[in-house]
Design an enzyme around this catalytic site. Structure first.
Site, PDB file in Angstrom:
ATOM      1  N   LYS A   8      86.015  14.994   5.799  1.00  0.00           N
ATOM      2  CA  LYS A   8      87.363  14.879   5.205  1.00  0.00           C
ATOM      3  C   LYS A   8      87.850  13.427   5.310  1.00  0.00           C
ATOM      4  O   LYS A   8      87.104  12.504   5.009  1.00  0.00           O
ATOM      5  CB  LYS A   8      88.315  15.868   5.890  1.00  0.00           C
ATOM      6  CG  LYS A   8      87.832  17.316   5.769  1.00  0.00           C
ATOM      7  CD  LYS A   8      88.867  18.333   6.154  1.00  0.00           C
ATOM      8  CE  LYS A   8      88.335  19.728   5.860  1.00  0.00           C
ATOM      9  NZ  LYS A   8      89.264  20.805   6.148  1.00  0.00           N
ATOM     10  N   HIS A  85      87.215  21.492  -3.398  1.00  0.00           N
ATOM     11  CA  HIS A  85      87.624  21.831  -2.033  1.00  0.00           C
ATOM     12  C   HIS A  85      89.090  22.227  -2.034  1.00  0.00           C
ATOM     13  O   HIS A  85      89.886  21.737  -2.844  1.00  0.00           O
ATOM     14  CB  HIS A  85      87.384  20.642  -1.087  1.00  0.00           C
ATOM     15  CG  HIS A  85      87.555  21.037   0.343  1.00  0.00           C
ATOM     16  ND1 HIS A  85      88.782  21.039   0.958  1.00  0.00           N
ATOM     17  CD2 HIS A  85      86.678  21.494   1.260  1.00  0.00           C
ATOM     18  CE1 HIS A  85      88.631  21.472   2.201  1.00  0.00           C
ATOM     19  NE2 HIS A  85      87.362  21.754   2.408  1.00  0.00           N
ATOM     20  N   GLU A 133      86.378  29.654   1.492  1.00  0.00           N
ATOM     21  CA  GLU A 133      87.147  29.095   2.606  1.00  0.00           C
ATOM     22  C   GLU A 133      88.612  29.518   2.463  1.00  0.00           C
ATOM     23  O   GLU A 133      89.336  28.938   1.637  1.00  0.00           O
ATOM     24  CB  GLU A 133      87.093  27.572   2.592  1.00  0.00           C
ATOM     25  CG  GLU A 133      85.730  26.988   2.865  1.00  0.00           C
ATOM     26  CD  GLU A 133      85.823  25.523   3.289  1.00  0.00           C
ATOM     27  OE1 GLU A 133      85.268  25.199   4.335  1.00  0.00           O
ATOM     28  OE2 GLU A 133      86.463  24.717   2.580  1.00  0.00           O
ATOM     29  N   ILE A 138      91.665  27.215   7.490  1.00  0.00           N
ATOM     30  CA  ILE A 138      91.043  25.880   7.550  1.00  0.00           C
ATOM     31  C   ILE A 138      91.733  25.030   8.615  1.00  0.00           C
ATOM     32  O   ILE A 138      92.965  24.955   8.672  1.00  0.00           O
ATOM     33  CB  ILE A 138      91.108  25.183   6.171  1.00  0.00           C
ATOM     34  CG1 ILE A 138      90.158  25.880   5.185  1.00  0.00           C
ATOM     35  CG2 ILE A 138      90.768  23.699   6.285  1.00  0.00           C
ATOM     36  CD1 ILE A 138      90.171  25.294   3.773  1.00  0.00           C
ATOM     37  N   SER A 195      86.548  20.183  11.301  1.00  0.00           N
ATOM     38  CA  SER A 195      87.179  19.768  12.562  1.00  0.00           C
ATOM     39  C   SER A 195      86.313  20.040  13.786  1.00  0.00           C
ATOM     40  O   SER A 195      86.380  19.285  14.762  1.00  0.00           O
ATOM     41  CB  SER A 195      88.558  20.426  12.715  1.00  0.00           C
ATOM     42  OG  SER A 195      88.494  21.804  12.484  1.00  0.00           O
TER      43      SER A 195
END
Ligand SMILES: O=C(CO)COP(=O)(O)O
EC number: 5.3.1.1
Length: 215
Positions: A8, A85, A133, A138, A195
């Site tokens: 990201k 995304h 997702e 998220i 993450s």
């Protein structure tokens, strides 16, 4: 299982993560790719890790200021690209055109979507893979494989009903090897995460944990 690490715009060191991912992939035999910011693609690809772009534009060469050409990311060393995304949603027509652009540049493609209905829609566009997702999970602590297993099962079913050659990945909240194994049990053939690696104190240890059940 394929492990695709999306960096990201996190303030991590892309080369440190890429080097760790390369080593863990070599060591474990598990396929791992890293998707850095476009400006970091060359540095990441130079480590030898499989390198993906986070996005490519729907357009071809021409007067398109600010675009990220599929050809340019391929020249920088990317061999695949994410599209659509949750944090960079695209119009359906643009997803289709970006898939064409990726095809011209020989990039593997993974189109993200929120839910099984959207998964069916984007599968019909003929990408190599799709990734479900749920946006609300998220970046959070709860892995999609535990918090919403049905969304993964239903996405796998929805994609297979349209085109069973398209792989289905899942992501959101995945951070451990147990989460990866659970995603595989639900029918996913890969995971997309961010993450759990990009914000980890020790990205190498995080990657080693992710592949532990796959060795
Ligand atoms: O959006 C994601 C990967 O593209 C998932 O992010 P997290 O792994 O941080 O939940």
């Amino acid at each position: 299982m394929f492990i695709l690490v999306n960096l990201k715009a996190y303030p991590c060191d892309p080369v440190e993560v890429a080097t760790a991912a390369r080593d863990v992939a070599d060591d474990s035999g598990v396929r791992i790719a890293v998707a850095p910011q476009a400006a970091h693609l060359s540095q990441v690809a130079d480590t030898g890790v499989e390198t993906w772009a986070q996005h490519v534009s729907p357009n071809d060469y021409g007067s398109h200021t600010g675009s990220t050409l599929a050809e340019a990311v391929a020249e920088a060393g990317a061999t695949g690209t994410l599209l659509n995304h949750s944090e960079n949603r695209m119009k359906l027509a643009d997803i289709d055109a970006s898939l064409d652009a990726a095809g011209r540049a020989d990039l593997e493609t993974c189109v993200c979507a929120n839910n099984p209905e959207q998964i069916a829609g984007v599968t019909a566009l003929g990408p190599d893979s799709v990734a479900v997702e749920p946006p609300e999970l998220i970046g959070g602590p709860d892995p999609v494989s535990d918090a919403d297993p049905d969304i993964v099962r239903n996405a796998v079913e929805a994609a297979a009903a349209v085109d069973d050659d398209v792989d289905v990945y899942c992501g959101a909240g995945i951070s451990t090897g147990d989460d990866v194994a659970a995603a595989g049990d639900l029918g996913a053939t890969g995971i997309l995460l961010a993450s759990g690696v990009a914000k980890a104190d020790d990205p190498r240890a995080a990657l080693e944990d992710l592949v532990a059940p796959l060795r």
